[in-house]
Design a protein around this motif. Structure first.
Motif, PDB file in Angstrom:
ATOM      1  N   ASN A 118     -10.624   0.199   0.700  1.00  0.00           N
ATOM      2  CA  ASN A 118     -10.256  -1.171   0.331  1.00  0.00           C
ATOM      3  C   ASN A 118     -10.057  -2.040   1.568  1.00  0.00           C
ATOM      4  O   ASN A 118     -10.396  -3.226   1.566  1.00  0.00           O
ATOM      5  N   GLU A 162     -12.030  -5.505   2.370  1.00  0.00           N
ATOM      6  CA  GLU A 162     -11.284  -6.736   2.635  1.00  0.00           C
ATOM      7  C   GLU A 162     -11.673  -7.338   3.984  1.00  0.00           C
ATOM      8  O   GLU A 162     -11.828  -8.554   4.110  1.00  0.00           O
ATOM      9  N   GLN A 167     -11.543   4.048  -8.808  1.00  0.00           N
ATOM     10  CA  GLN A 167     -11.772   3.793  -7.390  1.00  0.00           C
ATOM     11  C   GLN A 167     -11.932   5.097  -6.621  1.00  0.00           C
ATOM     12  O   GLN A 167     -12.846   5.254  -5.797  1.00  0.00           O
ATOM     13  N   LYS A 191     -11.413  -3.895  -6.776  1.00  0.00           N
ATOM     14  CA  LYS A 191      -9.950  -3.794  -6.750  1.00  0.00           C
ATOM     15  C   LYS A 191      -9.337  -3.860  -8.148  1.00  0.00           C
ATOM     16  O   LYS A 191      -8.202  -3.437  -8.343  1.00  0.00           O
ATOM     17  N   HIS A 217       0.864  -1.194   0.000  1.00  0.00           N
ATOM     18  CA  HIS A 217       0.000   0.000   0.000  1.00  0.00           C
ATOM     19  C   HIS A 217       0.897   1.240   0.000  1.00  0.00           C
ATOM     20  O   HIS A 217       1.134   1.839   1.049  1.00  0.00           O
TER      21      HIS A 217
END
Length: 933
Positions: A327, A331, A360, A353, A315
């Motif tokens: 995200n 997750e 996004q 994703k 990340h």
């Protein structure tokens, strides 16, 4: 505000942009048919109503589309390049295996023309061309109340402890693979990380291989673990990432390692994160006298550093925090709650994703805004270079709907109303003049212009309105209904409430809020299966409609919501059995995540609505249903209202009998029990009752009073009482009483905080108990208290810990515990604790002057029943020191104005305080008598 509405608003939290078609159909159904269905013995009429909506949705699905079958998992998906590639990326990453026979890639890439089958459709085959229709996957949101899981399925209701992420970790449970980087056999190692925060630092031009130095920034008010990055000339370049600094700071503070490095490469944007190579050198413990505890834990600390470095690679800091957080949220929910989603929903969420970064970011930006419609020409964000392209990508993936001037499909009236809201006042006025040439327009304000234009559209006088406004505004976008509903569910599952949203991440990231350190130990699933979740969501939607209808004064819809709730309660099994699934007993406090709980909230508010309209028969019917089927602390309020309403109807004997039975109910406590006891004494006079009850003496116990006279400023009915204080300034009755006790009343110090200061004291003294490791008490990373705090389970699950802490308080250690907790946890969010309003000096003074036994007794009451005793405390907490300053005394005062009187909860608290050994009294403020001529 009506009793119960504030609680309902908190329960609903963030409102959904649109109610699901199934719930809308249920709300608009003929009430009589719903009432008849509720008596058939089924669990809920809702399942039948929603089943009818399935056929309507499937009509929209029967369209000619080109579908292909995935060679990996066998799912049917739309045969476009984008959808095929996205689906394959997700499938291959998940390692999904196809159960049926395989297809060749040639067959896969040559889709036949076929109709969409009923056995499942691909997630990307959602048709977003219809404005007035959601994507044709509504079958996955249909709520079936008759669903029952088999024993083989329900054994999965028990999950292991390690399946729940740690609340202190902002990353997922999936630990990154650690590199072969160790100090064993080598005194140095190199780490790849970044310099962040460049835009807040000196404008220093960097070059590749520039040497850098790390320095601890212990004075940083937002992050005590901050590590500065400077050049060899001590020029400020930025900071190390926050999570890495948290792990590396202890090693630097105790001289375990030395760090230096160089710039690895230069970013395109000077303000972006800068990649660096960091050389860490391990020091010799014997030479530097490093703390022995750090020596012992060095390997684990270093392992954590390596994990954070790897997470940083996964990340990168150049990805906006809000994108990382979104995200992370997805997750986490997919890892812990995947059993609540269909395969199609999982694929749809997983496809997020595979979207580009721009797509996004655009979706997250729009999702967090109010909307629902947005003008594409007005969308501009610095991190999104090409919003129109990103919007087209989101449209193809099914996340956005685009309304373009070339579209011929007529939008719904509700959408038209929202689209018109995007026009400016000048644009509205010009559109009206264009559309209504022959009519005279006198309205000028925005609200009137919208109303006039929408009325003309509904009547058919503006047939070209949609085309004209889209030509004027250009492309308009909104979140697709399916995506909005699905992500609303994901967000609620993550936070376990409707009040928190993505802004909670932001407040943590910028250091405004900090959550306590606790362990997520979820041994049971909150929602055992999908049916339970969908019933709960449906109930939340009904509660939302109830609140919205009260705002609009739509009593017809309010009654419909009450009727739906009552039908569910009357036809569902008893509350206790709703917590049992396939012989697996869930914690009782999980009941707040059931449709039953939500509908009881709606009915509690419904009772207040009927009482306001003097429809006592309806209120009595609902109260009897609730008392017959529910066992929790709300029974006290319901019993009291039932007794009062029966008295309003003239049924005095029945009212007395209900009050007498309520007194013996173990769930009736605190103020409600006090009120029922007083009703029994009032209604139970001869000839109804000849014998006084045993509690008569305690209820009639005299409460000490003190009377003070003030000079009023106003005296109107419904106005707040204002007086001239002893200092000549205007003040309320509480401030006037504080001034009186500080001067004429005996030199007391104190604060006006009602229950606030007591909740703060309780939270600080019982901090370790509140955040102790108890199974299922913490299931989210953003909790400010355990889920069972408002229930009897709180004390029962921690009895030994609570009694041990109460013994310490009773032994005189309260002030020491208070100071230690303040220093260790200052600023961390804890339910009831207000760090800003109450200073440490005031809290110490109050605790110092209290008798240890009395303070322990109050904490014991709150630990036993926090819900019942967390409100109604006296207005003022006063203290004063004795001359020798070795001890002091406290006094609690409830202040009442000229027309005020004690509530039953306040009376109950004062009597409890007196029993605990506190000096408690009522201070009545009255205006000075007018001088006679």
């Amino acid at each position: 505000m009506l009793r119960g509405r504030e609680s309902l608003i908190r329960l609903v939290g963030k409102r959904r942009r649109a109610i699901s078609p199934a719930v809308a159909q249920l709300l608009n159904q003929n009430p009589s048919s719903s009432s008849a269905a509720s008596t058939s013995g089924s669990k809920s009429v809702i399942g039948k109503d929603l089943a009818g909506a399935e056929g309507t949705n499937k009509v929209e699905e029967e369209r000619e589309v080109g579908l292909v079958s995935c060679p990996v998992c066998g799912a049917s998906i739309r045969g476009t390049d984008y959808n095929v590639n996205s689906h394959l990326d997700i499938c291959l990453k998940r390692g999904t295996k196809r159960k049926l026979s395989q297809q060749t890639l040639l067959q896969f890439m040559s889709p036949p023309s076929c109709k969409r089958g009923g056995n499942g459709i691909g997630v990307n085959s959602l048709d977003m061309d219809l404005v007035n229709a959601d994507p044709p996957t509504n079958e996955c949101i249909l709520y079936t109340s008759s669903c029952a899981s088999s024993l083989e399925e329900n054994h999965e209701d028990l999950i292991s402890v390690d399946e729940c992420s740690s609340p202190r970790n902002s990353e997922t449970r999936d630990a990154p693979v650690l590199p072969e980087t160790s100090f064993e056999g080598n005194s140095s190692t190199v780490l790849d990380t970044y310099i962040v925060g460049r835009k807040f630092c000196d404008n220093v031009e960097l070059e590749q291989d520039t040497q850098i130095i790390l320095t601890r920034d212990t004075q940083n008010v937002k992050d005590s673990n901050a590590i500065k990055v400077t050049s060899t000339r001590l020029e400020m370049l930025g900071y190390l990432p926050r999570e890495l600094s948290k792990c590396l700071a202890p090693l630097l503070d105790y001289n375990c390692i030395d760090c230096e490095g160089r710039v690895a490469s230069l970013p395109l944007n000077p303000q972006d994160a800068v990649p660096i190579k960091l050389s860490c050198h391990k020091k010799d413990y014997s030479e530097h006298g490093t703390n022995s505890a750090i020596q012992k834990d060095f390997s684990s600390l270093w392992k954590t550093v390596l994990m954070e470095v790897e997470r940083g690679k996964q990340h990168p800091p150049n990805v906006p925090r809000y994108q990382q957080n979104f995200n992370l949220l997805i997750e986490d929910v997919m890892r812990n709650h995947s059993h609540l989603f269909t395969d199609k929903e999982i694929l749809f969420i997983g496809s997020f994703k595979s979207l580009s970064d721009a797509a996004q970011r655009l979706f997250i930006r729009l999702y967090t805004r109010k909307g629902p419609w947005f003008r594409m020409s007005k969308i501009s964000y610095p991190e999104i270079t090409d919003p129109p392209t990103a919007a087209e990508e989101l449209k193809e993936a099914g996340y956005l709907y685009l309304l373009q001037p070339s579209d011929n499909m007529k939008v719904q009236e509700c959408d038209m109303e929202n689209i018109l809201g995007l026009l400016t006042v000048a644009e509205l006025r010009e559109t009206l003049k264009t559309e209504l040439l022959k009519e005279r327009i006198n309205c000028t304000c925005r609200k009137e212009l919208l109303k006039c234009l929408l009325s003309a559209y509904k009547s058919g006088n503006c047939r070209n309105l949609q085309k004209r406004i889209t030509e004027r505004m250009g492309t308009c976008v909104r979140i697709a209904h399916f995506a909005d509903e699905l992500l609303w569910r994901v967000q609620r599952l993550f936070f376990l409430n409707g009040e928190q949203d993505l802004s909670a991440f932001l407040l943590v990231d910028i250091g405004v809020t900090k959550y306590p350190n606790y362990v997520c130990d979820a041994s049971h699933r909150i929602f055992s299966d999908r049916c339970h979740l969908l019933e709960y969501e449906e109930a939340i939607q009904v509660a939302q409609v109830m609140d919205e209808s009260l705002e609009k004064n739509n009593m017809k819809m309010v009654e419909r919501c009450i009727e739906i709730s009552e039908n569910y309660i009357c036809s569902a099994p008893m509350e206790e059995t709703s917590l049992i699934s396939a012989c697996v007993f869930k914690p009782r406090f999980f009941s707040c995540f059931t449709a039953w709980w939500v509908y009881t909230k709606v009915l509690t508010l419904g009772v207040s609505v009927y009482e306001r309209e003097r429809r006592y028969e309806d209120a009595i019917r609902i109260l009897k249903s609730l008392l017959q089927r529910t066992r929790d602390s709300r029974r006290g309020y319901w019993t009291l209202r039932l007794s009062v309403n029966l008295e309003h109807m003239g049924y005095f004997n029945e009212s007395l009998l209900v009050a007498e039975e309520g007194i013996g109910d173990p769930w009736v406590r605190a103020g409600s029990k006090m009120a029922l006891q007083r009703r029994v004494l009032r209604l139970g006079k001869p000839p109804r009752r000849w014998k006084l009850p045993s509690f008569a003496e305690s209820v009639r116990q005299n409460i000490p009073e003190v009377n003070i006279v003030g000079r009023p400023v106003n005296g109107g009915v419904g106005e707040k009482n204002l007086f001239y204080g002893y200092n000549g300034e205007l003040c309320g009755v509480e401030e006037l009483a504080l001034q009186y006790f500080a001067e004429e009343g005996g030199g007391w110090h104190g604060v006006h905080s009602e229950s606030g200061i007591w909740m703060t004291i309780f939270g600080l003294l019982m901090w370790d108990v509140i955040f102790s490791d108890v199974p299922n008490a913490f299931c989210s990373k953003f909790q400010t208290g355990p889920l069972d705090l408002d229930t009897d389970d709180f004390y029962e699950s921690r009895k030994d810990l609570i009694e041990s802490q109460l013994n310490k308080i009773q032994g005189g250690m309260a002030e020491e515990i208070l100071i230690t907790c303040w220093e260790l946890h200052y600023g961390e969010l804890c339910r009831g604790v207000n760090w800003e309003r109450h200073s440490l000096s005031d809290l110490r003074a109050a605790v110092f002057c209290m008798k240890a036994r009395s303070l322990a007794s109050i904490c014991h009451h709150l630990a036993l029943d926090y819900r019942s005793w967390s409100s109604g405390m006296p207005d003022l907490l006063l203290w004063r020191f004795y001359a020798n300053s070795t001890c002091g005394e406290v006094k609690l005062v409830e202040v009442k104005g000229p027309r005020d009187r004690l509530s039953e909860q306040q009376r109950a608290w004062i009597l409890v305080l007196m029993d605990c050994g506190f000096n408690a009294e009522v201070c009545k403020v009255s205006p000075a008598p007018k001088a006679q001529d």
